[in-house]
Design a protein around this motif. Structure first.
Motif, PDB file in Angstrom:
ATOM      1  N   ILE A 164       0.815  -1.221   0.000  1.00  0.00           N
ATOM      2  CA  ILE A 164       0.000   0.000   0.000  1.00  0.00           C
ATOM      3  C   ILE A 164       0.845   1.267   0.000  1.00  0.00           C
ATOM      4  CG2 ILE A 164      -1.934  -1.122   1.137  1.00  0.00           C
ATOM      5  CD1 ILE A 164      -1.208   0.595   3.633  1.00  0.00           C
TER       6      ILE A 164
ATOM      7  N   ARG B 198      -1.640   5.119   8.812  1.00  0.00           N
ATOM      8  CA  ARG B 198      -2.497   6.293   8.997  1.00  0.00           C
ATOM      9  C   ARG B 198      -1.993   7.449   8.140  1.00  0.00           C
ATOM     10  NH1 ARG B 198      -1.006  10.109  12.860  1.00  0.00           N
ATOM     11  NH2 ARG B 198      -2.428  11.840  12.932  1.00  0.00           N
TER      12      ARG B 198
ATOM     13  N   ARG C 270      -0.032   7.293   5.464  1.00  0.00           N
ATOM     14  CA  ARG C 270      -0.161   6.938   4.049  1.00  0.00           C
ATOM     15  C   ARG C 270      -1.604   7.091   3.566  1.00  0.00           C
ATOM     16  NH1 ARG C 270      -1.596   6.739  -0.209  1.00  0.00           N
ATOM     17  NH2 ARG C 270      -1.252   5.184  -1.809  1.00  0.00           N
ATOM     18  N   ILE C 271      -2.550   6.586   4.322  1.00  0.00           N
ATOM     19  CA  ILE C 271      -3.950   6.626   3.906  1.00  0.00           C
ATOM     20  C   ILE C 271      -4.476   8.057   3.911  1.00  0.00           C
ATOM     21  CG2 ILE C 271      -6.281   5.941   4.594  1.00  0.00           C
ATOM     22  CD1 ILE C 271      -4.953   3.221   5.462  1.00  0.00           C
ATOM     23  N   ARG C 272      -4.133   8.834   4.923  1.00  0.00           N
ATOM     24  CA  ARG C 272      -4.628  10.210   5.007  1.00  0.00           C
ATOM     25  C   ARG C 272      -3.999  11.123   3.963  1.00  0.00           C
ATOM     26  NH1 ARG C 272      -5.434  12.200  10.602  1.00  0.00           N
ATOM     27  NH2 ARG C 272      -5.972  14.125   9.521  1.00  0.00           N
ATOM     28  N   LEU C 273      -2.824  10.778   3.472  1.00  0.00           N
ATOM     29  CA  LEU C 273      -2.210  11.571   2.412  1.00  0.00           C
ATOM     30  C   LEU C 273      -2.839  11.287   1.047  1.00  0.00           C
ATOM     31  CD1 LEU C 273       1.569  11.495   3.332  1.00  0.00           C
ATOM     32  CD2 LEU C 273       0.023  13.453   3.419  1.00  0.00           C
ATOM     33  N   GLY C 274      -3.408  10.093   0.899  1.00  0.00           N
ATOM     34  CA  GLY C 274      -4.040   9.742  -0.371  1.00  0.00           C
ATOM     35  C   GLY C 274      -3.051   9.779  -1.521  1.00  0.00           C
ATOM     36  N   ARG C 275      -3.473  10.397  -2.621  1.00  0.00           N
ATOM     37  CA  ARG C 275      -2.616  10.460  -3.813  1.00  0.00           C
ATOM     38  C   ARG C 275      -1.364  11.296  -3.598  1.00  0.00           C
ATOM     39  NH1 ARG C 275      -4.571  10.298  -9.279  1.00  0.00           N
ATOM     40  NH2 ARG C 275      -5.644   8.311  -9.338  1.00  0.00           N
ATOM     41  N   ASP C 276      -1.415  12.224  -2.637  1.00  0.00           N
ATOM     42  CA  ASP C 276      -0.242  13.064  -2.354  1.00  0.00           C
ATOM     43  C   ASP C 276       0.941  12.243  -1.846  1.00  0.00           C
ATOM     44  OD1 ASP C 276      -1.410  15.447  -3.142  1.00  0.00           O
ATOM     45  OD2 ASP C 276      -2.154  15.911  -1.126  1.00  0.00           O
ATOM     46  N   ALA C 277       0.690  11.040  -1.352  1.00  0.00           N
ATOM     47  CA  ALA C 277       1.769  10.197  -0.821  1.00  0.00           C
ATOM     48  C   ALA C 277       2.810   9.898  -1.893  1.00  0.00           C
ATOM     49  CB  ALA C 277       1.204   8.895  -0.270  1.00  0.00           C
ATOM     50  N   ARG C 278       2.401   9.893  -3.139  1.00  0.00           N
ATOM     51  CA  ARG C 278       3.343   9.601  -4.224  1.00  0.00           C
ATOM     52  C   ARG C 278       4.377  10.708  -4.408  1.00  0.00           C
ATOM     53  NH1 ARG C 278      -1.273   7.927  -8.445  1.00  0.00           N
ATOM     54  NH2 ARG C 278      -2.012   6.105  -7.321  1.00  0.00           N
TER      55      ARG C 278
ATOM     56  N   ARG D   5       0.885  17.267   4.392  1.00  0.00           N
ATOM     57  CA  ARG D   5       0.260  17.723   3.144  1.00  0.00           C
ATOM     58  C   ARG D   5       0.532  19.216   2.916  1.00  0.00           C
ATOM     59  NH1 ARG D   5      -4.632  15.879   3.757  1.00  0.00           N
ATOM     60  NH2 ARG D   5      -4.310  13.988   2.568  1.00  0.00           N
TER      61      ARG D   5
END
Length: 145
Positions: free
Chosen positions: A49, A82, A84-92, A138
């Motif tokens: 993930i 937490r 990773r999931i809360r960042l969503g697409r910004d995690a990339r 973020r």
């Protein structure tokens, strides 16, 4: 690398054994639901993930060039999930370093956290932040470097 997959594989094996027992008792629907739950738990606890990890030295080099944060993480960490999931697409847009796969990354985390491998640790402009709020991370992505 093997250590990152121990928990997910254990979850799949336990789920399979439990589902097989329920199947033998004549509960195929319950067995399928239980197996699905264990497979989902294995997926969430796996490295899959997270964006692809790079080594710490390369992440720090890239961060120095473009100003994006480096996130030190490890599989199975609920706080890392937490973030990773809360960042969503910004995690990339972040540089992710799996401390179980990269000894230099683990050493950097220990240096920032009084000898502890506390993750997630975010490195931004040479400053380490341990378990920061995902909204703050973020914000750092949207602010000019």
């Amino acid at each position: 690398m093997k250590r990152a997959w121990i928990l997910p594989m254990l979850l799949v094996v336990c789920g399979s054994a439990s589902a097989a027992g329920l199947l033998l008792r004549g509960s195929p629907g319950t067995a399928a639901a239980l197996l699905l739950v264990f497979v989902l738990l294995a997926g969430v606890n796996s490295p899959l993930i997270f964006p692809r990890s790079i080594d710490a030295l390369e992440a720090q080099r890239r961060s120095a060039v473009d100003g994006r944060p480096v996130v030190f993480w490890r599989p199975g960490c609920t706080y890392c999930m937490r973030l990773r999931i809360r960042l969503g697409r910004d995690a990339r847009r972040l540089y992710w370093v799996d401390i179980w796969r990269d000894t230099a990354g683990a050493a950097a985390v220990r240096a920032a956290n009084d000898g502890n491998e506390t993750v997630p640790t975010v490195l931004l402009a040479g400053q380490a932040y341990t378990n920061p709020d995902p909204a703050w991370v973020r914000e750092q992505l949207s602010s000019p470097a």
